[in-house]
Design a protein around this motif. Structure first.
Motif, PDB file in Angstrom:
ATOM      1  N   LEU A  53       0.845  -1.196   0.000  1.00  0.00           N
ATOM      2  CA  LEU A  53       0.000   0.000   0.000  1.00  0.00           C
ATOM      3  C   LEU A  53       0.879   1.245   0.000  1.00  0.00           C
ATOM      4  O   LEU A  53       0.627   2.198  -0.748  1.00  0.00           O
ATOM      5  N   HIS A  54       1.920   1.225   0.799  1.00  0.00           N
ATOM      6  CA  HIS A  54       2.850   2.344   0.897  1.00  0.00           C
ATOM      7  C   HIS A  54       3.473   2.640  -0.470  1.00  0.00           C
ATOM      8  O   HIS A  54       3.578   3.808  -0.874  1.00  0.00           O
ATOM      9  N   ALA A  55       3.870   1.595  -1.192  1.00  0.00           N
ATOM     10  CA  ALA A  55       4.464   1.767  -2.526  1.00  0.00           C
ATOM     11  C   ALA A  55       3.486   2.462  -3.465  1.00  0.00           C
ATOM     12  O   ALA A  55       3.844   3.427  -4.151  1.00  0.00           O
ATOM     13  N   TYR A  56       2.270   1.961  -3.501  1.00  0.00           N
ATOM     14  CA  TYR A  56       1.244   2.551  -4.359  1.00  0.00           C
ATOM     15  C   TYR A  56       1.030   4.030  -4.019  1.00  0.00           C
ATOM     16  O   TYR A  56       0.960   4.880  -4.904  1.00  0.00           O
ATOM     17  N   LEU A  57       0.936   4.332  -2.732  1.00  0.00           N
ATOM     18  CA  LEU A  57       0.664   5.708  -2.324  1.00  0.00           C
ATOM     19  C   LEU A  57       1.782   6.666  -2.725  1.00  0.00           C
ATOM     20  O   LEU A  57       1.520   7.782  -3.175  1.00  0.00           O
ATOM     21  N   ARG A  72      10.208  -2.581  -3.327  1.00  0.00           N
ATOM     22  CA  ARG A  72      11.232  -3.574  -2.948  1.00  0.00           C
ATOM     23  C   ARG A  72      10.909  -4.176  -1.585  1.00  0.00           C
ATOM     24  O   ARG A  72      10.995  -5.390  -1.401  1.00  0.00           O
ATOM     25  N   ARG A  73      10.530  -3.328  -0.633  1.00  0.00           N
ATOM     26  CA  ARG A  73      10.199  -3.832   0.704  1.00  0.00           C
ATOM     27  C   ARG A  73       8.998  -4.783   0.649  1.00  0.00           C
ATOM     28  O   ARG A  73       8.917  -5.737   1.420  1.00  0.00           O
ATOM     29  N   ALA A  74       8.074  -4.517  -0.258  1.00  0.00           N
ATOM     30  CA  ALA A  74       6.875  -5.345  -0.401  1.00  0.00           C
ATOM     31  C   ALA A  74       7.131  -6.570  -1.273  1.00  0.00           C
ATOM     32  O   ALA A  74       6.229  -7.376  -1.474  1.00  0.00           O
ATOM     33  N   LYS A  75       8.357  -6.658  -1.798  1.00  0.00           N
ATOM     34  CA  LYS A  75       8.721  -7.767  -2.697  1.00  0.00           C
ATOM     35  C   LYS A  75       7.803  -7.802  -3.921  1.00  0.00           C
ATOM     36  O   LYS A  75       7.358  -8.859  -4.358  1.00  0.00           O
ATOM     37  N   ALA A  76       7.527  -6.631  -4.454  1.00  0.00           N
ATOM     38  CA  ALA A  76       6.629  -6.492  -5.605  1.00  0.00           C
ATOM     39  C   ALA A  76       7.336  -5.667  -6.677  1.00  0.00           C
ATOM     40  O   ALA A  76       8.082  -4.742  -6.353  1.00  0.00           O
ATOM     41  N   PRO A  77       7.109  -5.993  -7.941  1.00  0.00           N
ATOM     42  CA  PRO A  77       7.699  -5.178  -9.015  1.00  0.00           C
ATOM     43  C   PRO A  77       6.988  -3.829  -9.106  1.00  0.00           C
ATOM     44  O   PRO A  77       5.826  -3.698  -8.693  1.00  0.00           O
ATOM     45  N   PHE A  78       7.684  -2.849  -9.641  1.00  0.00           N
ATOM     46  CA  PHE A  78       7.061  -1.547  -9.887  1.00  0.00           C
ATOM     47  C   PHE A  78       5.880  -1.774 -10.828  1.00  0.00           C
ATOM     48  O   PHE A  78       6.002  -2.472 -11.828  1.00  0.00           O
ATOM     49  N   PHE A  79       4.751  -1.211 -10.521  1.00  0.00           N
ATOM     50  CA  PHE A  79       3.544  -1.408 -11.326  1.00  0.00           C
ATOM     51  C   PHE A  79       3.618  -0.486 -12.533  1.00  0.00           C
ATOM     52  O   PHE A  79       3.738   0.727 -12.390  1.00  0.00           O
ATOM     53  N   ASP A  80       3.538  -1.069 -13.717  1.00  0.00           N
ATOM     54  CA  ASP A  80       3.684  -0.288 -14.949  1.00  0.00           C
ATOM     55  C   ASP A  80       2.370   0.229 -15.521  1.00  0.00           C
ATOM     56  O   ASP A  80       2.392   1.033 -16.442  1.00  0.00           O
ATOM     57  N   GLY A  81       1.247  -0.203 -14.998  1.00  0.00           N
ATOM     58  CA  GLY A  81      -0.036   0.272 -15.500  1.00  0.00           C
ATOM     59  C   GLY A  81      -0.397   1.621 -14.897  1.00  0.00           C
ATOM     60  O   GLY A  81       0.408   2.255 -14.202  1.00  0.00           O
ATOM     61  N   GLU A  86      -3.776   0.012 -10.922  1.00  0.00           N
ATOM     62  CA  GLU A  86      -3.126  -0.515  -9.724  1.00  0.00           C
ATOM     63  C   GLU A  86      -4.088  -0.514  -8.542  1.00  0.00           C
ATOM     64  O   GLU A  86      -4.140  -1.473  -7.773  1.00  0.00           O
ATOM     65  N   TRP A  87      -4.873   0.549  -8.405  1.00  0.00           N
ATOM     66  CA  TRP A  87      -5.842   0.619  -7.322  1.00  0.00           C
ATOM     67  C   TRP A  87      -6.817  -0.554  -7.414  1.00  0.00           C
ATOM     68  O   TRP A  87      -7.089  -1.232  -6.434  1.00  0.00           O
ATOM     69  N   HIS A  88      -7.321  -0.815  -8.632  1.00  0.00           N
ATOM     70  CA  HIS A  88      -8.255  -1.935  -8.827  1.00  0.00           C
ATOM     71  C   HIS A  88      -7.597  -3.275  -8.517  1.00  0.00           C
ATOM     72  O   HIS A  88      -8.224  -4.143  -7.895  1.00  0.00           O
ATOM     73  N   VAL A  89      -6.358  -3.457  -8.944  1.00  0.00           N
ATOM     74  CA  VAL A  89      -5.637  -4.707  -8.656  1.00  0.00           C
ATOM     75  C   VAL A  89      -5.511  -4.900  -7.151  1.00  0.00           C
ATOM     76  O   VAL A  89      -5.752  -5.993  -6.625  1.00  0.00           O
ATOM     77  N   LEU A  90      -5.147  -3.848  -6.446  1.00  0.00           N
ATOM     78  CA  LEU A  90      -4.979  -3.957  -4.994  1.00  0.00           C
ATOM     79  C   LEU A  90      -6.302  -4.226  -4.288  1.00  0.00           C
ATOM     80  O   LEU A  90      -6.371  -5.068  -3.393  1.00  0.00           O
ATOM     81  N   VAL A  91      -7.345  -3.530  -4.686  1.00  0.00           N
ATOM     82  CA  VAL A  91      -8.653  -3.773  -4.058  1.00  0.00           C
ATOM     83  C   VAL A  91      -9.058  -5.225  -4.288  1.00  0.00           C
ATOM     84  O   VAL A  91      -9.454  -5.922  -3.343  1.00  0.00           O
ATOM     85  N   ARG A  92      -8.945  -5.691  -5.506  1.00  0.00           N
ATOM     86  CA  ARG A  92      -9.314  -7.094  -5.795  1.00  0.00           C
ATOM     87  C   ARG A  92      -8.459  -8.057  -4.969  1.00  0.00           C
ATOM     88  O   ARG A  92      -8.962  -9.052  -4.435  1.00  0.00           O
TER      89      ARG A  92
END
Length: 98
Positions: A53-57, A72-81, A86-92
């Motif tokens: 969530l922090h990364a997205y914000l 990196r801390r979330a072990k997630a790639p940078f979201f390219d969309g 990204e908000w929809h992906v996270l909510v889902r």
């Protein structure tokens, strides 16, 4: 709750009761209450969902350097969309809806 049901709650003054904290942060973000969302992300730093969530914000804030740190801390790639995607992906993800 589905994505559509979650999105429908955005007309309310307050987030639905019993909402997962990450979803609550995303709810506040959608209501242009970035600081409230950020407070939730900071409340449990070091836990992957909160770091994600922090990364997205920070990406939304326009601070790519800081966003990259949190991805990196979330072990997630940078979201390219888009931010909306990204908000929809996270909510889902946090609704466990695919």
């Amino acid at each position: 709750m589905t994505l559509d049901q979650f999105t429908a709650t955005l007309t309310q003054t307050n987030p639905p009761s019993g909402l997962n904290p990450i979803l609550k942060g995303l709810w506040f973000d959608a209501k242009d209450q970035w600081e409230e969302a950020h407070n939730i992300a900071q409340s449990r730093e070091g836990e992957l969902p909160y770091d994600r969530l922090h990364a997205y914000l920070h990406r939304k804030e326009g601070d790519r350097f800081n966003a990259n740190y949190w991805y990196r801390r979330a072990k997630a790639p940078f979201f390219d969309g888009s931010l909306e995607e990204e908000w929809h992906v996270l909510v889902r993800q946090f609704l466990n809806e695919r």
